[in-house]
Write a protein that holds these residues in place. Structure first.
Motif, PDB file in Angstrom:
ATOM      1  N   GLU A 134       0.823  -1.206   0.000  1.00  0.00           N
ATOM      2  CA  GLU A 134       0.000   0.000   0.000  1.00  0.00           C
ATOM      3  C   GLU A 134       0.859   1.259   0.000  1.00  0.00           C
ATOM      4  O   GLU A 134       0.540   2.243  -0.676  1.00  0.00           O
ATOM      5  CB  GLU A 134      -0.934  -0.013   1.215  1.00  0.00           C
ATOM      6  CG  GLU A 134      -1.996  -1.107   1.149  1.00  0.00           C
ATOM      7  CD  GLU A 134      -2.640  -1.395   2.493  1.00  0.00           C
ATOM      8  OE1 GLU A 134      -3.682  -2.063   2.517  1.00  0.00           O
ATOM      9  OE2 GLU A 134      -2.081  -0.955   3.532  1.00  0.00           O
ATOM     10  N   PHE A 135       1.961   1.230   0.751  1.00  0.00           N
ATOM     11  CA  PHE A 135       2.856   2.386   0.812  1.00  0.00           C
ATOM     12  C   PHE A 135       3.519   2.627  -0.538  1.00  0.00           C
ATOM     13  O   PHE A 135       3.616   3.770  -1.002  1.00  0.00           O
ATOM     14  CB  PHE A 135       3.912   2.173   1.896  1.00  0.00           C
ATOM     15  CG  PHE A 135       4.853   3.332   2.064  1.00  0.00           C
ATOM     16  CD1 PHE A 135       4.406   4.538   2.593  1.00  0.00           C
ATOM     17  CD2 PHE A 135       6.175   3.235   1.684  1.00  0.00           C
ATOM     18  CE1 PHE A 135       5.260   5.617   2.745  1.00  0.00           C
ATOM     19  CE2 PHE A 135       7.050   4.303   1.825  1.00  0.00           C
ATOM     20  CZ  PHE A 135       6.582   5.505   2.368  1.00  0.00           C
ATOM     21  N   GLU A 136       3.954   1.555  -1.200  1.00  0.00           N
ATOM     22  CA  GLU A 136       4.582   1.696  -2.512  1.00  0.00           C
ATOM     23  C   GLU A 136       3.596   2.239  -3.538  1.00  0.00           C
ATOM     24  O   GLU A 136       3.958   3.045  -4.403  1.00  0.00           O
ATOM     25  CB  GLU A 136       5.142   0.346  -2.960  1.00  0.00           C
ATOM     26  CG  GLU A 136       6.369  -0.097  -2.166  1.00  0.00           C
ATOM     27  CD  GLU A 136       6.867  -1.476  -2.557  1.00  0.00           C
ATOM     28  OE1 GLU A 136       8.040  -1.769  -2.283  1.00  0.00           O
ATOM     29  OE2 GLU A 136       6.073  -2.264  -3.136  1.00  0.00           O
ATOM     30  N   ALA A 137       2.330   1.803  -3.440  1.00  0.00           N
ATOM     31  CA  ALA A 137       1.307   2.321  -4.355  1.00  0.00           C
ATOM     32  C   ALA A 137       1.089   3.814  -4.119  1.00  0.00           C
ATOM     33  O   ALA A 137       0.877   4.586  -5.064  1.00  0.00           O
ATOM     34  CB  ALA A 137       0.004   1.561  -4.160  1.00  0.00           C
ATOM     35  N   ALA A 138       1.175   4.225  -2.859  1.00  0.00           N
ATOM     36  CA  ALA A 138       0.945   5.628  -2.514  1.00  0.00           C
ATOM     37  C   ALA A 138       2.068   6.534  -3.028  1.00  0.00           C
ATOM     38  O   ALA A 138       1.811   7.641  -3.513  1.00  0.00           O
ATOM     39  CB  ALA A 138       0.797   5.785  -1.009  1.00  0.00           C
ATOM     40  N   ILE A 139       3.317   6.057  -2.942  1.00  0.00           N
ATOM     41  CA  ILE A 139       4.449   6.904  -3.364  1.00  0.00           C
ATOM     42  C   ILE A 139       4.852   6.655  -4.817  1.00  0.00           C
ATOM     43  O   ILE A 139       5.684   7.382  -5.365  1.00  0.00           O
ATOM     44  CB  ILE A 139       5.677   6.694  -2.445  1.00  0.00           C
ATOM     45  CG1 ILE A 139       6.217   5.254  -2.553  1.00  0.00           C
ATOM     46  CG2 ILE A 139       5.323   7.022  -0.998  1.00  0.00           C
ATOM     47  CD1 ILE A 139       7.500   5.030  -1.777  1.00  0.00           C
ATOM     48  N   GLY A 140       4.273   5.613  -5.433  1.00  0.00           N
ATOM     49  CA  GLY A 140       4.514   5.363  -6.846  1.00  0.00           C
ATOM     50  C   GLY A 140       5.847   4.730  -7.183  1.00  0.00           C
ATOM     51  O   GLY A 140       6.321   4.815  -8.321  1.00  0.00           O
ATOM     52  N   ARG A 141       6.483   4.067  -6.227  1.00  0.00           N
ATOM     53  CA  ARG A 141       7.755   3.396  -6.526  1.00  0.00           C
ATOM     54  C   ARG A 141       8.021   2.308  -5.482  1.00  0.00           C
ATOM     55  O   ARG A 141       7.445   2.303  -4.401  1.00  0.00           O
ATOM     56  CB  ARG A 141       8.919   4.379  -6.541  1.00  0.00           C
ATOM     57  CG  ARG A 141       9.196   5.062  -5.232  1.00  0.00           C
ATOM     58  CD  ARG A 141      10.308   6.102  -5.384  1.00  0.00           C
ATOM     59  NE  ARG A 141      10.594   6.801  -4.137  1.00  0.00           N
ATOM     60  CZ  ARG A 141      11.427   6.363  -3.209  1.00  0.00           C
ATOM     61  NH1 ARG A 141      12.061   5.198  -3.360  1.00  0.00           N
ATOM     62  NH2 ARG A 141      11.637   7.059  -2.110  1.00  0.00           N
ATOM     63  N   SER A 142       8.938   1.416  -5.824  1.00  0.00           N
ATOM     64  CA  SER A 142       9.305   0.337  -4.922  1.00  0.00           C
ATOM     65  C   SER A 142      10.325   0.825  -3.891  1.00  0.00           C
ATOM     66  O   SER A 142      11.171   1.667  -4.197  1.00  0.00           O
ATOM     67  CB  SER A 142       9.911  -0.827  -5.724  1.00  0.00           C
ATOM     68  OG  SER A 142      10.439  -1.821  -4.849  1.00  0.00           O
ATOM     69  N   ILE A 143      10.212   0.300  -2.699  1.00  0.00           N
ATOM     70  CA  ILE A 143      11.199   0.650  -1.657  1.00  0.00           C
ATOM     71  C   ILE A 143      12.114  -0.533  -1.340  1.00  0.00           C
ATOM     72  O   ILE A 143      12.980  -0.425  -0.511  1.00  0.00           O
ATOM     73  CB  ILE A 143      10.513   1.124  -0.361  1.00  0.00           C
ATOM     74  CG1 ILE A 143       9.625  -0.003   0.219  1.00  0.00           C
ATOM     75  CG2 ILE A 143       9.714   2.385  -0.595  1.00  0.00           C
ATOM     76  CD1 ILE A 143       9.061   0.333   1.589  1.00  0.00           C
ATOM     77  N   ARG A 144      11.913  -1.657  -2.052  1.00  0.00           N
ATOM     78  CA  ARG A 144      12.717  -2.860  -1.782  1.00  0.00           C
ATOM     79  C   ARG A 144      14.193  -2.593  -2.005  1.00  0.00           C
ATOM     80  O   ARG A 144      15.054  -3.084  -1.275  1.00  0.00           O
ATOM     81  CB  ARG A 144      12.257  -4.019  -2.671  1.00  0.00           C
ATOM     82  CG  ARG A 144      10.875  -4.534  -2.337  1.00  0.00           C
ATOM     83  CD  ARG A 144      10.482  -5.698  -3.247  1.00  0.00           C
ATOM     84  NE  ARG A 144       9.134  -6.130  -2.990  1.00  0.00           N
ATOM     85  CZ  ARG A 144       8.777  -6.980  -2.027  1.00  0.00           C
ATOM     86  NH1 ARG A 144       9.731  -7.483  -1.251  1.00  0.00           N
ATOM     87  NH2 ARG A 144       7.522  -7.333  -1.850  1.00  0.00           N
TER      88      ARG A 144
END
Length: 226
Positions: free
Chosen positions: A213-223
């Protein structure tokens, strides 16, 4: 065990003890999680699918109702807001809320809308199939206004918890009205969001998004940064 671990464990214990003094309003998409369990001994002659010989079935409160149930188990007084259908599943839902010690007076029964159900079929402890009964259509403005009106009529709680599963209950009117009322009360608003547009929850105190959900909100992967 180190002093820091002891302190941590003690802090958690004190937090849990405080639940007995809390009154929480839980607002969100409610549902029944149902389970049908059995064994597979053959495939169907009608189609290449397993035949599950049913042996047991049970159900539990799901969605926002599960949040209210967990709060009640910890000793808090939980008052639930949501919608169900005018159907047998809705009646079962209310009965389970009562058995769990949840105040469900503000769960509204809506004509023509099914109670959300997630029916999971398991065989030999393996998940075989899930069948969903649900309606994603946003509730009417009339129902939304009733929800906000009922919220305003409540005594001041210790916190408002919003649990969003994108099933149509948390309309813009409900979200805006609920957060506004909580801010007037001066109580924290804790949100489990579902939508990438986090502006829907403007005015909330805490947003608890999972990684997806967080990645969808910021528009990028954090992995790549972990």
């Amino acid at each position: 065990m180190t002093d820091s671990e002891t302190l941590s464990h003690g802090s958690v214990a004190r937090i849990l003890e405080r639940f007995a003094d809390l009154r929480l309003l839980v607002l969100g998409d409610v549902m029944l999680d149902e389970y049908l369990m059995g064994q597979v001994e053959r495939t169907s002659p009608e189609a290449p699918v397993p035949v599950v010989k049913a042996e047991e079935e049970n159900s539990s409160l799901g969605g926002a109702a599960n949040v209210a149930h967990l709060a009640a188990v910890l000793g808090a007084k939980a008052e639930l807001f949501g919608v169900v259908g005018k159907d047998s599943a809705g009646e079962r839902f209310r009965a389970q809320c009562e058995a769990a010690g949840i105040d469900a007076r503000n769960v509204l029964a809506i004509e023509g809308r099914p109670t959300t159900r997630k029916v999971r079929v398991l065989a030999q402890h393996q998940h075989v199939l899930r069948v969903d009964w649900e309606e994603h259509r946003t509730i009417s403005e009339e129902v939304a206004a009733t929800v906000v009106e009922r919220l305003r009529a409540c005594a001041r709680p210790d916190a408002l918890v919003i649990s969003d599963y994108a099933k149509g209950f948390l309309s813009p009117t409900v979200l805006r009205g609920a957060i506004e009322v909580a801010n007037e009360w001066g109580v924290p608003v804790l949100v489990d969001p579902k939508y990438a547009d986090l502006s829907r929850y403007q005015g909330a105190t805490v947003l608890k998004a999972n990684q997806k959900e967080f990645e969808a909100a910021i528009g990028r992967s954090i992995r790549e940064n972990l």
